[in-house]
Design a protein around this motif. Structure first.
Motif, PDB file in Angstrom:
ATOM      1  N   HIS A 107      -7.320   1.913   4.411  1.00 21.99           N
ATOM      2  CA  HIS A 107      -6.465   1.397   5.490  1.00 21.99           C
ATOM      3  C   HIS A 107      -6.178   2.424   6.580  1.00 21.99           C
ATOM      4  O   HIS A 107      -5.321   2.208   7.414  1.00 21.99           O
ATOM      5  N   TYR A 148       5.527   3.828   2.415  1.00 16.68           N
ATOM      6  CA  TYR A 148       6.961   3.555   2.529  1.00 16.68           C
ATOM      7  C   TYR A 148       7.722   4.864   2.697  1.00 16.68           C
ATOM      8  O   TYR A 148       7.690   5.723   1.821  1.00 16.68           O
ATOM      9  N   PHE A 193       7.566  -2.875  -4.694  1.00 13.14           N
ATOM     10  CA  PHE A 193       6.877  -3.144  -3.438  1.00 13.14           C
ATOM     11  C   PHE A 193       5.847  -4.241  -3.638  1.00 13.14           C
ATOM     12  O   PHE A 193       5.001  -4.146  -4.518  1.00 13.14           O
ATOM     13  N   ALA A 194       5.926  -5.268  -2.821  1.00 12.54           N
ATOM     14  CA  ALA A 194       4.968  -6.372  -2.915  1.00 12.54           C
ATOM     15  C   ALA A 194       3.784  -6.173  -1.992  1.00 12.54           C
ATOM     16  O   ALA A 194       2.743  -6.802  -2.164  1.00 12.54           O
ATOM     17  N   GLU A 195       3.930  -5.288  -1.020  1.00 14.20           N
ATOM     18  CA  GLU A 195       2.857  -5.049  -0.046  1.00 14.20           C
ATOM     19  C   GLU A 195       2.315  -3.634  -0.216  1.00 14.20           C
ATOM     20  O   GLU A 195       3.087  -2.699  -0.421  1.00 14.20           O
ATOM     21  N   GLN A 196       1.013  -3.491  -0.067  1.00 16.41           N
ATOM     22  CA  GLN A 196       0.426  -2.155  -0.064  1.00 16.41           C
ATOM     23  C   GLN A 196       0.818  -1.457   1.222  1.00 16.41           C
ATOM     24  O   GLN A 196       0.933  -2.088   2.269  1.00 16.41           O
ATOM     25  N   GLY A 197       1.040  -0.160   1.128  1.00 19.87           N
ATOM     26  CA  GLY A 197       1.350   0.571   2.345  1.00 19.87           C
ATOM     27  C   GLY A 197       2.048   1.874   2.070  1.00 19.87           C
ATOM     28  O   GLY A 197       2.175   2.312   0.926  1.00 19.87           O
ATOM     29  N   PRO A 238       4.889  -1.288   5.559  1.00 21.23           N
ATOM     30  CA  PRO A 238       4.104  -2.422   6.062  1.00 21.23           C
ATOM     31  C   PRO A 238       4.990  -3.438   6.777  1.00 21.23           C
ATOM     32  O   PRO A 238       6.146  -3.636   6.397  1.00 21.23           O
ATOM     33  N   LYS A 239       4.420  -4.057   7.795  1.00 21.24           N
ATOM     34  CA  LYS A 239       5.197  -5.024   8.596  1.00 21.24           C
ATOM     35  C   LYS A 239       5.752  -6.160   7.745  1.00 21.24           C
ATOM     36  O   LYS A 239       6.856  -6.636   7.986  1.00 21.24           O
ATOM     37  N   ALA A 240       4.995  -6.600   6.756  1.00 18.48           N
ATOM     38  CA  ALA A 240       5.417  -7.741   5.943  1.00 18.48           C
ATOM     39  C   ALA A 240       6.417  -7.347   4.852  1.00 18.48           C
ATOM     40  O   ALA A 240       6.984  -8.203   4.190  1.00 18.48           O
ATOM     41  N   ALA A 241       6.620  -6.043   4.674  1.00 22.55           N
ATOM     42  CA  ALA A 241       7.489  -5.589   3.584  1.00 22.55           C
ATOM     43  C   ALA A 241       8.963  -5.751   3.930  1.00 22.55           C
ATOM     44  O   ALA A 241       9.351  -5.735   5.093  1.00 22.55           O
TER      45      ALA A 241
END
Ligand code: CU
Length: 88
Positions: A53, A29, A23-27, A2-5
């Motif tokens: 998503h 990796y 990981f704090a963001e879903q996505g 994710p872009k915010a990760a």
């Protein structure tokens, strides 16, 4: 990922050593082993709900990885179905 990760780097690990990252963001990796990327030593971790998503069609990784590494990433769909996907 994710872009915010935030990206991570475990540095070199010896057999029986380990590394953990939260990981704090879903996505999705994708990661790879620097000395063995040419042999396709890569991994993919899915955090969250890919169906919500549109990640399920994700295939090869982007970037400048060797072809062998890009080909080695399993489909998100397979990871969600099987839990763990190992190369033969
Ligand atoms: Cu390796």
């Amino acid at each position: 990922m994710p872009k915010a990760a935030k990206s991570w780097d475990s540095d070199y690990l010896l057999p029986d050593e380990s590394f953990s990252v939260t990981f704090a963001e879903q996505g999705v990796y994708d990661y790879y082993c620097i000395p063995h990327e040419h042999a396709g030593m890569v991994g993919r971790i899915v955090g969250g709900e890919p169906e919500a998503h549109d990640w399920t069609k994700l295939t090869g990784a982007k970037g400048d990885l060797p072809e062998e590494a890009v080909k080695a990433f399993p489909m998100v769909e397979d990871i969600m179905t099987k839990g763990i996907v190992r190369r033969a």
